[in-house]
Write a protein that holds these residues in place. Structure first.
Motif, PDB file in Angstrom:
ATOM      1  N   ASP A   1      -6.913   1.957  -2.439  1.00 17.21           N
ATOM      2  CA  ASP A   1      -6.376   0.694  -2.498  1.00 17.21           C
ATOM      3  C   ASP A   1      -6.021  -0.519  -2.698  1.00 17.21           C
ATOM      4  O   ASP A   1      -6.402  -0.868  -3.457  1.00 17.21           O
ATOM      5  CB  ASP A   1      -4.724   1.139  -1.422  1.00 17.21           C
ATOM      6  N   TYR A   2      -7.300  -0.615  -1.034  1.00 19.63           N
ATOM      7  CA  TYR A   2      -7.810  -1.921  -1.402  1.00 19.63           C
ATOM      8  C   TYR A   2      -8.667  -2.466  -3.465  1.00 19.63           C
ATOM      9  O   TYR A   2      -9.315  -3.888  -3.432  1.00 19.63           O
ATOM     10  CB  TYR A   2      -8.654  -2.207  -0.566  1.00 19.63           C
TER      11      TYR A   2
ATOM     12  N   GLN B   1      -5.525   3.213   6.775  1.00 19.05           N
ATOM     13  CA  GLN B   1      -7.142   1.852   6.266  1.00 19.05           C
ATOM     14  C   GLN B   1      -8.301   2.468   5.763  1.00 19.05           C
ATOM     15  O   GLN B   1      -8.557   2.154   5.252  1.00 19.05           O
ATOM     16  CB  GLN B   1      -6.749   0.819   7.136  1.00 19.05           C
TER      17      GLN B   1
ATOM     18  N   GLY C   1      -8.048   4.775   2.177  1.00 24.29           N
ATOM     19  CA  GLY C   1      -7.665   3.896   1.291  1.00 24.29           C
ATOM     20  C   GLY C   1      -6.533   4.272   0.794  1.00 24.29           C
ATOM     21  O   GLY C   1      -6.202   4.100  -0.481  1.00 24.29           O
TER      22      GLY C   1
ATOM     23  N   ASN D   1      -2.661   3.601  -0.209  1.00 20.15           N
ATOM     24  CA  ASN D   1      -1.135   2.848   0.102  1.00 20.15           C
ATOM     25  C   ASN D   1      -0.297   3.409   1.467  1.00 20.15           C
ATOM     26  O   ASN D   1      -0.212   4.444   1.284  1.00 20.15           O
ATOM     27  CB  ASN D   1      -1.452   2.701  -0.992  1.00 20.15           C
TER      28      ASN D   1
END
Lengths: 309, 392
Positions: free
Chosen positions: A240-241, A289, A292, A294
């Motif tokens: 996600d990041y 987190q 990764g 969302n």
């Protein structure tokens, strides 16, 4: 003599594929299990292969090569028709014309290039492993079922997929669209940046550069589709990041691929436990987190997990 | 081969004993019902003999198990932890003090004793604890393993403890009830005997006076009144004037005043009493009092069966879903590297300690485990043993 050994290798593979634990796996899942078994027990196998009932006339390395050859043949024989059928009957490629209104896509040509690229990816052993999740997602019709619920709820994930990604298409079209992207997601595993592959890349810069390279390469490979789809498909391998804000489809597919990488067809519903799906999303919410995922999409999938049947 | 045969035989014997347990409970119910509903004598005899045979089989089984456990130096284990004490309560005392003596009486005189009105206290105690046969049901708990997750050892032990408490509470209550004088059936029988003795002594005296006066009319009138009394009182079965009493007088009196037809075939011998009261031979029934006692016994028996069924069908489910399944899932999650199932937490019970624990497992332990094994390979589902006996 070689012929006989190849036949023996085929029988050996048949025996393993018929084991109760392996029989229920997808062809690629079964292949992964057999490869893992060979890797973990190589020394014992090499010793056993010298016995008269196995491969007494050839060195163990060659025997293993025969086995791997036979295994790949078996897996490809099952997988290529499976994905060809998906391309022919489950995906409506004409939706590209709805997504990009100023383009006019040659649907038949897109289909043919899809078939070719999928076959190329399946021929590659590293890339093929990535198809394990994709196989299960198609087999379970998971995109159809989950997206139907997401579109019904019109909550976070819907908002991300439709409004944030600015992809204003109907449910059935979106299902086809995501399936199209999903089939191309293993593509970056064909790419190398120096000595590094996507699997061996360290750090976000290396991963991002491999994906960037893969997007460019994919655009060249299938010039008939838009770069947006190539980028979304390739970036479905990114956490996600590392994604741009608009890439909601990649976020969604990244979670589904991770979910089905852990999928165990043998797992039944346990009394007193949540379903396998609900449990997976339940844990995924807490480690979103680190992995990764969302958070918003995982939370929503957790809420609807028991309804995806 | 020998071992296989003996384990097969053991399975057959265990199956037989399990069936016999249910048969024995049915026998207790039918035995009591046969008295209350006044079934034909032959059915009562069959049921009585079946009860004796069942007690014999359970006694033999207990003795055999005891001998085997003594041989294996595990008698204490068998007796205290493997239901040996239940086997004992349900066999030897019943055979020695209830069905055994009754069987001997039956063989020697053809009379079936029920011990309800036995003057021997121990016999009455045994009659009361006949209900303890229901304890045998505890032994078949292991048959429930196909039901829910009832093969859980913890579940079986807890269920057994609860059922023992329930059954013993009922048995002790019944025992205390039987010995409270106000409720004692034995006292009621004695009171009935006294009443009849008083009434018929009075009649006897009047009859003597009438005979002395040689007043035929008065005698006839008195006999008529006594007959009306007999008709009115359903418990009087037979009333005769003693033959020697009639022979000593000039007045003609009919020997038999009153008799219920075939009452000997309908009522158990131990449920009617014969009394000599002055000039009368009186037989009267105490069946109604026996029915009260049997009714109480049956009530307790049904209470035990109902409670046991409720525990098995309802509490078992609660225990499984709220305790044993939760522990099972958590244990598997801790034990197996690739096991990530979360515990299902029911909304209404989420504050119970075990679900607090499950929440910790779901929200802290599993995510931590997932992080720990991130990027690590899973175990292969194929083992080297899978290649054994492989012929290519």
């Amino acid at each position: 003599m070689s012929d006989t050994n190849l036949q023996r290798a085929e029988k050996f593979i048949n025996h393993l594929l018929e084991l109760p634990n392996i029989r229920i796996e997808s062809p690629i899942g079964a292949e992964s299990q057999i490869l893992l078994f060979i890797k973990n027990n190589r020394s014992k196998l090499e010793a056993s292969f010298k016995n008269p009932e196995f491969f007494p006339s050839i060195p163990p390395d060659q025997a293993i090569a025969f086995i791997l050859q036979s295994l790949q043949k078996r897996v490809l024989e099952s997988c290529i028709p499976f994905f060809t059928k998906i391309i022919d009957s489950e995906i409506d490629f004409s939706i590209l014309n709805k997504v990009h209104k100023n383009h006019n896509f040659n649907v038949e040509a897109v289909k043919q290039s899809y078939k070719k690229i999928i076959e190329d990816m399946l021929q590659d052993s590293v890339c093929r492993v990535q198809f394990k999740s994709i196989y299960y997602i198609f087999e379970k019709r998971y995109i159809d079922k989950s997206l139907a619920l997401i579109f019904e709820r019109k909550a976070f994930t819907y908002n991300e997929l439709v409004r944030v990604q600015k992809c204003f298409i109907e449910l059935q079209d979106y299902i086809s669209y995501l399936k199209m992207l999903l089939l191309l997601t293993p593509y970056p595993h064909l790419q190398k940046a120096g000595n590094k592959t996507l699997a061996s890349a360290n750090g976000k810069d290396e991963i991002q550069s491999i994906c960037k390279l893969a997007t460019g390469s994919l655009v060249k490979e299938i010039p008939l589709i838009d770069i947006t789809e190539c980028k979304l498909a390739v970036d479905s391998n990114l956490p996600d990041y590392l994604l741009e804000n608009w890439e909601a489809s990649s976020r969604f597919l990244f979670i589904l691929i991770s979910r089905f990488a852990d999928y165990e067809p043998a797992n039944k519903k346990e009394k007193g436990a949540e379903t396998a799906d609900k449990s997976w999303y339940g844990v995924a919410r807490k480690v979103a987190q680190n992995y990764g995922y969302n958070k918003g999409i995982v939370d929503e999938l957790y809420l609807i997990a028991n309804e995806i049947k | 081969m020998e071992n296989k045969r003996s384990s097969g035989l053991s399975r057959v014997l265990n199956g037989f004993i399990n069936i016999l347990i249910f048969v024995s409970i049915l026998q207790i119910i039918l035995d009591d019902l046969s008295v209350v509903l006044m079934w034909d004598q032959k059915y009562k005899t069959y049921l009585f003999l079946a009860g004796f045979a069942i007690d014999c089989i359970f006694s033999i089984e207990f003795i055999t198990r005891t001998i085997i456990s003594i041989k294996n130096s595990s008698f204490a284990n068998y007796f205290f932890y493997e239901n040996g004490w239940i086997d004992f309560i349900c066999s030897i005392p019943l055979l020695l003090f209830s069905s055994g003596p009754s069987f001997i009486t039956y063989m020697t005189s053809g009379i079936i004793l029920t011990n309800i009105f036995s003057s021997v206290k121990i016999m009455r105690i045994v009659r009361t604890i006949r209900i303890s046969r229901i304890l045998r049901i505890l032994r078949v708990l292991k048959l429930l393993k196909n039901l829910q997750n009832a093969n859980s050892k913890m579940l079986q032990n807890h269920l057994k403890t609860i059922m023992i408490i329930c059954i013993f509470s009922i048995i002790i209550s019944l025992f205390i009830y039987s010995y409270i004088p106000v409720f004692s059936v034995q006292n009621a029988v004695e009171a009935r005997t006294q009443t009849y003795t008083s009434i018929f002594l009075a009649y006897s005296n009047q009859l003597l006076l009438a005979i002395d006066r040689k007043d035929n009319r008065a005698v006839d009138e008195l006999v008529k009144n006594i007959r009306i009394l007999c008709f009115a009182d359903k418990n009087i079965l037979k009333l005769e004037i003693k033959p020697d009493f009639i022979n000593n007088n000039d007045i003609k009196v009919q020997n038999s005043i009153y008799k219920v037809k075939d009452y000997e075939d309908q009522i158990l011998r131990s449920h009617y009493l014969d009394e000599n009261i002055s000039s009368f031979n009186l037989s009267y029934s105490v069946q109604d009092l026996a029915n009260i006692q049997i009714g109480i016994n049956l009530l307790c028996l049904f209470a035990v069966i109902l409670a046991s069924s409720a525990y098995i069908l309802y509490y078992l489910k609660i225990f499984v879903t709220r305790i044993s399944d939760v522990i099972y899932i958590i244990f598997k999650g801790i034990k197996h590297k690739d096991y990530y199932y979360q515990v299902k937490i029911p909304e209404h019970y989420k504050d119970e300690e075990i679900f607090e624990f499950a929440k910790f497992y779901n929200n802290v332990y599993l995510p931590a485990k997932k992080k720990m094994y991130k990027g690590k390979e899973k175990d292969s589902k194929i083992t080297i043993d899978d290649l054994l006996n492989m012929d290519i």
